[in-house]
Design an enzyme around this catalytic site. Sequence first.
Site, PDB file in Angstrom:
ATOM      1  CE  LYS A 196      42.932  24.215  54.994  1.00  0.00           C
ATOM      2  NZ  LYS A 196      42.936  25.647  54.696  1.00  0.00           N
ATOM      3  CD  GLU A 202      40.881  23.222  70.888  1.00  0.00           C
ATOM      4  OE1 GLU A 202      41.711  22.767  70.051  1.00  0.00           O
ATOM      5  OE2 GLU A 202      40.644  24.424  71.028  1.00  0.00           O
ATOM      6  N   GLY A 255      39.460  27.390  56.653  1.00  0.00           N
ATOM      7  CA  GLY A 255      38.533  26.750  57.578  1.00  0.00           C
ATOM      8  C   GLY A 255      37.226  27.506  57.705  1.00  0.00           C
ATOM      9  NE  ARG A 256      39.174  33.556  58.209  1.00  0.00           N
ATOM     10  CZ  ARG A 256      40.437  33.181  58.334  1.00  0.00           C
ATOM     11  NH1 ARG A 256      40.735  32.109  59.061  1.00  0.00           N
ATOM     12  NH2 ARG A 256      41.419  33.851  57.738  1.00  0.00           N
ATOM     13  CD  GLU A 341      40.230  31.974  62.564  1.00  0.00           C
ATOM     14  OE1 GLU A 341      39.849  31.157  61.702  1.00  0.00           O
ATOM     15  OE2 GLU A 341      40.445  31.662  63.755  1.00  0.00           O
ATOM     16  CG  HIS A 371      12.938  40.812  75.741  1.00  0.00           C
ATOM     17  ND1 HIS A 371      11.883  41.496  76.273  1.00  0.00           N
ATOM     18  CD2 HIS A 371      12.533  40.374  74.530  1.00  0.00           C
ATOM     19  CE1 HIS A 371      10.856  41.463  75.425  1.00  0.00           C
ATOM     20  NE2 HIS A 371      11.224  40.779  74.356  1.00  0.00           N
ATOM     21  CE  LYS A 488      45.000  26.635  66.601  1.00  0.00           C
ATOM     22  NZ  LYS A 488      45.042  26.189  65.175  1.00  0.00           N
TER      23      LYS A 488
END
Length: 531
Positions: A196, A202, A255-256, A341, A371, A488
Amino acid sequence: MSNARSVPAHLASLADSLRNSTLRGLFASDVQRAAALSRTVRLGDAELLADFSKQHITAEVVEALVAQARAVGVESLRDDMVAGRPVNFTEGRAVTHMAMRAVGNVTAPDFLRAEAKQHDDLLRSAVESIPSGITHVVNIGIGGSDLGPALVCDALASMRIRVRDVRFVSNIDPVDLDRALEGLHPAHTVFVVCSKSFGTSETLANARRAIAWLAAGKIARPQDHVVAVTAQPERVVTSGIPARHVLTMSESVGGRYSVSSSVSVVVALAFGYDALGDVRDGMRLMDEHFVQAPANENIAMLLGLVWWWNCSAMGYPSVAVVPYSRVLALLPSYLQQLIMESNGKSVGRDGSPVPVSSPIVWGGLGTNAQHAFFQLLHQGTHVVPCDFVGHSTPLGSSSEDHDTLVANMFAQAEALAVGVSIDEVEGDVALRAHRATPGNRPSTTLLFSALTPRALGALIALYEHATFVQGAMWNVNSFDQWGVELGKKLANQVSAEMGRATMDMKGTLPTEHDSSTAQLMRQHRAWRSGR
Ligand code: F6P
């Protein structure tokens, strides 16, 4: 919206009374409990049963929660969001993810739907312009530019015929891209660079390596094998990616919250545009339910209120999301970003401190989780509310095993709720204390009649809106993420310093870091240089 607040006295008093009751007792005293505390909704080709009756609530609590939500302005904030007003006030933005899947103007005004259609037209033309020889698509993105599309693609793989193979790269760790490229051929591969901001280090680093890989594979114009998705198209111009491959999204889509936006072009490339359309349609159906259903019948409202109740009133600091469906294995990770977030904040809309906000969201796939961490859920010292998510119609090739899967989900929720007392447990008396389980452990079960692309979309939208509701109850801004900025900034600083020091081997590392960070940087440099 009133200012940040702790739990009102009447709700705190109700919570105290619930603490002194047991789910066993609540079920025993009201044979209608399950029906009274469950809601259903039809979502196109699927139905949803939301069973809240294993939560520490009563009809009286629900009524009080709904009244509290109204009192603090949850519904009016929702209406502001739908209307396109700047509810993301710290960034001065509207919050418009519903516009990407709106059909009428029930969930988004005309001007927002028009903008969304422009973005979608670009998506469709880009999908249509991809050469037929392309057999693999690799999505490069992180956070909301990865988790939502990855969840949808993983689920659709058992619902729709794949048009292309799809892989996801998110981490700066070079192993991530290395593994994704294994077995791929540049001539048959397209990359989606999804960011975005088009500023996430990254993603940009992985994009550079992907383009270099294309060039090394003798692709004359590597950028022709790249589709970019961003709210900052002007940052893409210099990259050489052809304009017809640059897709846009609105700055007002978080974004989310972006899975229904052009961020999911990878879904269309992998399964066809119609598959994305079906997921969006399910989201729209849940949007309409959230906007139109009365609060007491509103599953998104109730799910959000129960999350608020468990965290703020009952004092349970975490929630485990346990999908009993392999195609939803990525749901806990997706919800970690969506919820934490959004609501992992400590300052209210009025600037005052917030006493309690988002729970810690974690979880895992059922039955694997049985488990792994269910021992703690059953006998641990922490009470962890669970959200169980399942569906009645199988997606795999064995109906019998699917029924066993669903039976496990029901059984675990029951065991958590009822437990087994020392008097009831069998075997050696001396060991009974070790074998008893307290029960009284709350959960919600979301059972879909079938997990179709629409149901998948509705599930995602359900949690988007439940996140909104709990955030509004905590009076936080669910749509900014200032908390990630310092990390960041420091990462870029440390990376630059380490890069200089590592490269020349002689540079002395800067000393303005704390002694732990400085020590770690020194040790890394020594080991990286073989000393
Ligand atoms: O984690 C911070 C964040 O900005 C998320 O909100 C976002 O989904 C992610 O980083 C990726 O951002 P972008 O899509 O701009 O690369």
